[in-house]
Structure formats: C-alpha cells, structure tokens
Design a protein around this motif. Structure first.
Motif, short mmCIF file in Angstrom:
data_model
loop_
_atom_site.label_atom_id
_atom_site.label_comp_id
_atom_site.label_asym_id
_atom_site.label_seq_id
_atom_site.Cartn_x
_atom_site.Cartn_y
_atom_site.Cartn_z
N LEU A 46 -17.47 -12.31 -4.79
CA LEU A 46 -16.21 -12.06 -5.47
C LEU A 46 -15.86 -10.58 -5.44
O LEU A 46 -14.70 -10.21 -5.22
N GLU A 47 -16.87 -9.72 -5.63
CA GLU A 47 -16.63 -8.29 -5.57
C GLU A 47 -16.18 -7.87 -4.18
O GLU A 47 -15.26 -7.06 -4.02
N ARG A 48 -16.79 -8.43 -3.15
CA ARG A 48 -16.40 -8.12 -1.77
C ARG A 48 -14.95 -8.54 -1.53
O ARG A 48 -14.16 -7.79 -0.95
N ARG A 49 -14.58 -9.72 -1.99
CA ARG A 49 -13.20 -10.19 -1.83
C ARG A 49 -12.23 -9.28 -2.56
O ARG A 49 -11.13 -8.99 -2.08
N LEU A 50 -12.62 -8.84 -3.75
CA LEU A 50 -11.76 -7.96 -4.53
C LEU A 50 -11.52 -6.65 -3.80
O LEU A 50 -10.39 -6.16 -3.72
N TRP A 51 -12.59 -6.07 -3.22
CA TRP A 51 -12.43 -4.81 -2.50
C TRP A 51 -11.59 -5.01 -1.24
O TRP A 51 -10.77 -4.14 -0.88
N PHE A 52 -11.73 -6.13 -0.55
CA PHE A 52 -10.88 -6.40 0.61
C PHE A 52 -9.42 -6.47 0.19
O PHE A 52 -8.53 -5.98 0.88
N THR A 53 -9.17 -7.09 -0.95
CA THR A 53 -7.80 -7.18 -1.46
C THR A 53 -7.25 -5.80 -1.79
O THR A 53 -6.11 -5.48 -1.44
N VAL A 54 -8.05 -4.99 -2.47
CA VAL A 54 -7.61 -3.63 -2.82
C VAL A 54 -7.32 -2.83 -1.56
O VAL A 54 -6.28 -2.17 -1.46
N TYR A 55 -8.22 -2.89 -0.58
CA TYR A 55 -8.00 -2.15 0.67
C TYR A 55 -6.77 -2.67 1.40
O TYR A 55 -6.02 -1.90 2.00
N GLY A 56 -6.54 -3.97 1.35
CA GLY A 56 -5.36 -4.54 1.99
C GLY A 56 -4.08 -4.05 1.34
O GLY A 56 -3.11 -3.70 2.04
N VAL A 57 -4.04 -4.01 0.02
CA VAL A 57 -2.85 -3.54 -0.69
C VAL A 57 -2.60 -2.07 -0.38
O VAL A 57 -1.47 -1.65 -0.12
N VAL A 58 -3.67 -1.27 -0.39
CA VAL A 58 -3.53 0.15 -0.07
C VAL A 58 -3.04 0.33 1.36
O VAL A 58 -2.18 1.18 1.64
N ALA A 59 -3.53 -0.47 2.28
CA ALA A 59 -3.10 -0.37 3.67
C ALA A 59 -1.62 -0.72 3.81
O ALA A 59 -0.88 -0.05 4.55
N VAL A 60 -1.16 -1.72 3.09
CA VAL A 60 0.25 -2.10 3.16
C VAL A 60 1.12 -0.98 2.59
O VAL A 60 2.16 -0.62 3.18
N ILE A 61 0.70 -0.41 1.46
CA ILE A 61 1.49 0.68 0.85
C ILE A 61 1.54 1.88 1.78
O ILE A 61 2.60 2.48 1.98
N LEU A 62 0.39 2.26 2.35
CA LEU A 62 0.38 3.38 3.29
C LEU A 62 1.22 3.08 4.53
O LEU A 62 1.91 3.96 5.06
N GLY A 63 1.16 1.86 5.01
CA GLY A 63 1.95 1.48 6.17
C GLY A 63 3.44 1.60 5.89
O GLY A 63 4.21 2.10 6.72
N GLN A 64 3.86 1.17 4.71
CA GLN A 64 5.27 1.29 4.35
C GLN A 64 5.67 2.76 4.19
O GLN A 64 6.78 3.15 4.58
N ALA A 65 4.77 3.57 3.63
CA ALA A 65 5.08 5.00 3.47
C ALA A 65 5.23 5.66 4.83
O ALA A 65 6.17 6.44 5.06
N ILE A 66 4.32 5.36 5.76
CA ILE A 66 4.40 5.94 7.10
C ILE A 66 5.66 5.47 7.81
O ILE A 66 6.35 6.24 8.48
N GLN A 67 5.99 4.20 7.62
CA GLN A 67 7.18 3.66 8.26
C GLN A 67 8.44 4.34 7.71
O GLN A 67 9.36 4.65 8.46
N SER A 68 8.46 4.60 6.41
CA SER A 68 9.64 5.27 5.84
C SER A 68 9.74 6.71 6.34
O SER A 68 10.85 7.23 6.54
N PHE A 69 8.63 7.39 6.56
CA PHE A 69 8.66 8.74 7.13
C PHE A 69 9.14 8.71 8.57
O PHE A 69 9.88 9.59 9.01
N LEU A 70 8.75 7.71 9.32
CA LEU A 70 9.19 7.62 10.71
C LEU A 70 10.67 7.33 10.81
O LEU A 70 11.34 7.77 11.76
N VAL A 71 11.21 6.59 9.84
CA VAL A 71 12.63 6.28 9.87
C VAL A 71 13.45 7.54 9.52
O VAL A 71 14.48 7.79 10.10
N VAL A 72 12.94 8.35 8.61
CA VAL A 72 13.67 9.56 8.18
C VAL A 72 13.67 10.61 9.28
O VAL A 72 14.67 11.25 9.56
N THR A 73 12.53 10.82 9.91
CA THR A 73 12.44 11.85 10.96
C THR A 73 12.80 11.24 12.31
O THR A 73 12.29 10.17 12.68
N PRO A 74 13.70 11.89 13.03
CA PRO A 74 14.12 11.32 14.34
C PRO A 74 13.11 11.47 15.43
O PRO A 74 12.23 12.03 15.65
#
Length: 74
Positions: A46-74
C-alpha cells in the motif's frame, strides 16, 4: 539396593489442563505472528502504491508547468 525404581510421573487433571493451555497459547501466538507478517506485507504494498500515486501527480503537475512555459515562449 541399586535397583530402586525412580518415581514414575503420573498425569493429573490440572497438569494436563495447563499443558493443553500452553499448546493452545503457542498455536495462537504462531497464528498472530503470521497475521502480523501478512499485514506488514500489505502495508508495504500500500505504501508503494501511495508513493507511485504521489510521484504520478507530481509528474503531471510538472508536465503541465513545462507545457505552459513552452506555450508562452516562442
């Protein structure tokens, strides 16, 4: 008289009851230990699954942040 017979052990009800109680207690203790081991393994999974979930959420948030930076900068 070296052939003196040693005292023979005899069974009595309180002694037999105590012996039976000790056996039952040992069985209960073994079962308790096996259950605790299974619970610990389940908690580790259960702890392993929880950490995978946390890492997945962090990866999605970072991915969206990087994507928003790429859209702003030409």
């Amino acid at each position: 008289m070296t052939d003196a017979a040693p005292f023979e052990k005899f069974l009595c009800a309180p002694g037999m009851r105590l012996q039976a109680h000790e056996k039952i207690s040992a069985i209960h203790h073994e079962n308790l230990l096996s259950r605790l081991e299974r619970i610990e393994k389940m908690m580790e999974r259960l702890e392993r699954r929880l950490w995978f979930t946390v890492y997945g959420v962090v990866a999605v948030i970072l991915g969206q942040a990087i994507q928003s930076f790429l859209v702003v900068t030409p």
